[in-house]
Design a protein around this motif. Sequence first.
Motif, PDB file in Angstrom:
ATOM      1  N   ILE A   1       0.860  -1.187   0.000  1.00 45.93           N
ATOM      2  CA  ILE A   1       0.000   0.000   0.000  1.00 45.93           C
ATOM      3  C   ILE A   1       0.891   1.229   0.000  1.00 45.93           C
ATOM      4  CG2 ILE A   1      -1.805   1.271   1.215  1.00 45.93           C
ATOM      5  CD1 ILE A   1      -2.635  -1.384   2.523  1.00 45.93           C
TER       6      ILE A   1
ATOM      7  N   VAL B   1       1.398   5.341   0.115  1.00 49.78           N
ATOM      8  CA  VAL B   1       0.788   6.592   0.567  1.00 49.78           C
ATOM      9  C   VAL B   1       1.708   7.727   0.140  1.00 49.78           C
ATOM     10  CG1 VAL B   1      -0.031   7.939   2.521  1.00 49.78           C
ATOM     11  CG2 VAL B   1      -0.241   5.450   2.564  1.00 49.78           C
TER      12      VAL B   1
ATOM     13  N   HIS C   1      -1.412   9.613   8.213  1.00 50.36           N
ATOM     14  CA  HIS C   1      -2.211   8.640   7.468  1.00 50.36           C
ATOM     15  C   HIS C   1      -1.543   7.265   7.462  1.00 50.36           C
ATOM     16  CE1 HIS C   1      -4.383  12.211   6.101  1.00 50.36           C
ATOM     17  NE2 HIS C   1      -5.354  11.401   5.735  1.00 50.36           N
TER      18      HIS C   1
ATOM     19  N   TYR D   1      -2.327   5.865  10.740  1.00 52.29           N
ATOM     20  CA  TYR D   1      -3.710   5.363  10.763  1.00 52.29           C
ATOM     21  C   TYR D   1      -3.747   3.937  10.218  1.00 52.29           C
ATOM     22  CZ  TYR D   1      -8.734   4.998   9.902  1.00 52.29           C
ATOM     23  OH  TYR D   1     -10.046   4.576   9.903  1.00 52.29           O
ATOM     24  N   LEU D   2      -3.049   3.702   9.108  1.00 54.88           N
ATOM     25  CA  LEU D   2      -3.014   2.360   8.519  1.00 54.88           C
ATOM     26  C   LEU D   2      -2.336   1.369   9.460  1.00 54.88           C
ATOM     27  CD1 LEU D   2      -2.109   3.291   4.833  1.00 54.88           C
ATOM     28  CD2 LEU D   2      -4.295   2.391   5.640  1.00 54.88           C
TER      29      LEU D   2
ATOM     30  N   LEU E   1      -4.771   0.393  12.063  1.00 56.19           N
ATOM     31  CA  LEU E   1      -5.823  -0.423  11.483  1.00 56.19           C
ATOM     32  C   LEU E   1      -5.383  -1.876  11.315  1.00 56.19           C
ATOM     33  CD1 LEU E   1      -8.630  -0.624  10.036  1.00 56.19           C
ATOM     34  CD2 LEU E   1      -7.439   0.031   7.920  1.00 56.19           C
ATOM     35  N   LEU E   2      -4.109  -2.093  10.987  1.00 50.06           N
ATOM     36  CA  LEU E   2      -3.656  -3.420  10.560  1.00 50.06           C
ATOM     37  C   LEU E   2      -2.766  -4.153  11.563  1.00 50.06           C
ATOM     38  CD1 LEU E   2      -2.732  -2.482   6.868  1.00 50.06           C
ATOM     39  CD2 LEU E   2      -4.726  -3.818   7.597  1.00 50.06           C
TER      40      LEU E   2
ATOM     41  N   LEU F   1       3.744  -0.959   3.941  1.00 49.83           N
ATOM     42  CA  LEU F   1       3.250   0.394   3.716  1.00 49.83           C
ATOM     43  C   LEU F   1       4.397   1.238   3.179  1.00 49.83           C
ATOM     44  CD1 LEU F   1       1.279   0.910   7.072  1.00 49.83           C
ATOM     45  CD2 LEU F   1       0.451  -0.086   4.934  1.00 49.83           C
TER      46      LEU F   1
ATOM     47  N   ASN G   1     -11.799   1.600   5.810  1.00 43.60           N
ATOM     48  CA  ASN G   1     -11.226   0.451   6.512  1.00 43.60           C
ATOM     49  C   ASN G   1     -11.513  -0.852   5.781  1.00 43.60           C
ATOM     50  OD1 ASN G   1     -10.475   2.314   8.403  1.00 43.60           O
ATOM     51  ND2 ASN G   1     -11.842   1.598  10.006  1.00 43.60           N
TER      52      ASN G   1
ATOM     53  N   ILE H   1      -9.267  -1.323   2.701  1.00 44.35           N
ATOM     54  CA  ILE H   1      -7.893  -1.699   3.037  1.00 44.35           C
ATOM     55  C   ILE H   1      -7.834  -3.137   3.546  1.00 44.35           C
ATOM     56  CG2 ILE H   1      -5.930  -1.185   4.513  1.00 44.35           C
ATOM     57  CD1 ILE H   1      -6.451   0.903   2.326  1.00 44.35           C
TER      58      ILE H   1
END
Length: 390
Positions: A45, A47, A60, A63-64, A67-68, A142, A347, A350
């Motif tokens: 991913i 960014v 950001h 944030y990922l 989330l993961l 990421l 979400n 992703i």
Amino acid sequence: MEGDFIKINEWMLPLSWLYGLGVRLRNQLFELGILKSRSFDIPVISVGNITVGGSGKTPHVEYLIRLLKDKTKVAVLSRGYKRKSKGYVLAGKETEMRVIGDEPYQMKSKFPDVYVAVDKNRCHGIDTLTCDEATKDTDVILLDDAFQHRYVKPGINILLVDYHRLIIYDKLLPAGRLREPQSGKARADIVIITKCPKDLKPMEYRVIIKAMDLFPYQKLFFTTLEYDCLTPVYGGKKRPLDSIGRNENILLLTGIASPKQMTYDLKEYTPNITPMAFTDHHQFTKKDIERINRTFEKMPSPKMVITTEKDNARLSGMKGLSDNVRRNIYTLPVRVKFMLGQEEEFNNKIIGYVQKNSKNSILAKTKDENKSKNSNNIRNRPRTISFRNN
């Protein structure tokens, strides 16, 4: 309003035209396959942005990570801008900021269980992360600030656009701050308008959606910044933002690309803000420290110093801050919040991508278990006769 931080140097437009020729040629070489983009067998991913300066990449990416990280083994791969090292470096607990750069150092400090690596050659970095014994259990990578790094073809390409510097109003370098023509946004799977005011009106959303003119395969999201409690750098109690009194004086110490939004947000609590802004990724010197001390001493009490997490990563190794500054200096942690109730949709996009492409993560195991349950349900289901075609 949107685009309100844009300043165009009209006299440099001829140079922007020449710069644009070079960028368009490079992009065309990738489109024709003369320059090669690599895909990988692991979820990747990206960014990034197409604007020089801050668009909120680090919040950001964080944030990922949040989330993961509980479902997968996450690795962050960055270029490591302005680091004092070369080649591939995997951050450890004792790795110094100067070795990996301020943003990777910040992420490693906040998320010690996440792999953080730096490598200017992103393909080499991904190969090393997935093959090295220490990091071969990586489930998802990421890529930080990699929108222009076209040698990697990510599974999801996220483009960040600062609300205050919308690319539709900007110009190419050096007249403006675009790294490439705004047509480059077509490579994005997801576009996020960042740093939006919290009171954005419905009409403003509609104007931006229309002006961005995205393709049907692209999804547009809006985010704003939220601040956590003020965190003392040298120990002590955290302070909620609303504890700042109207008579309190703030020395706002920043070395980021766009500190104006933070200044604007802090003025909600006190009008007494003294900005001390350095360039993005500024390496603080002994003279800078002396200037900070002098400025703070001249300010009336009550007073405090507020800086960013990224700046603190560079300040923390510096000596010479006065005792008064050390007692009153705080970092202001920033988080991303999705607007318009879009958080769940983002979400799911992703997590769905990682679940579909990851081999080892909890998400992948969950997917396989669901498949197995569904197939068992089909086998055990009573057979019925359909008369539709008879």
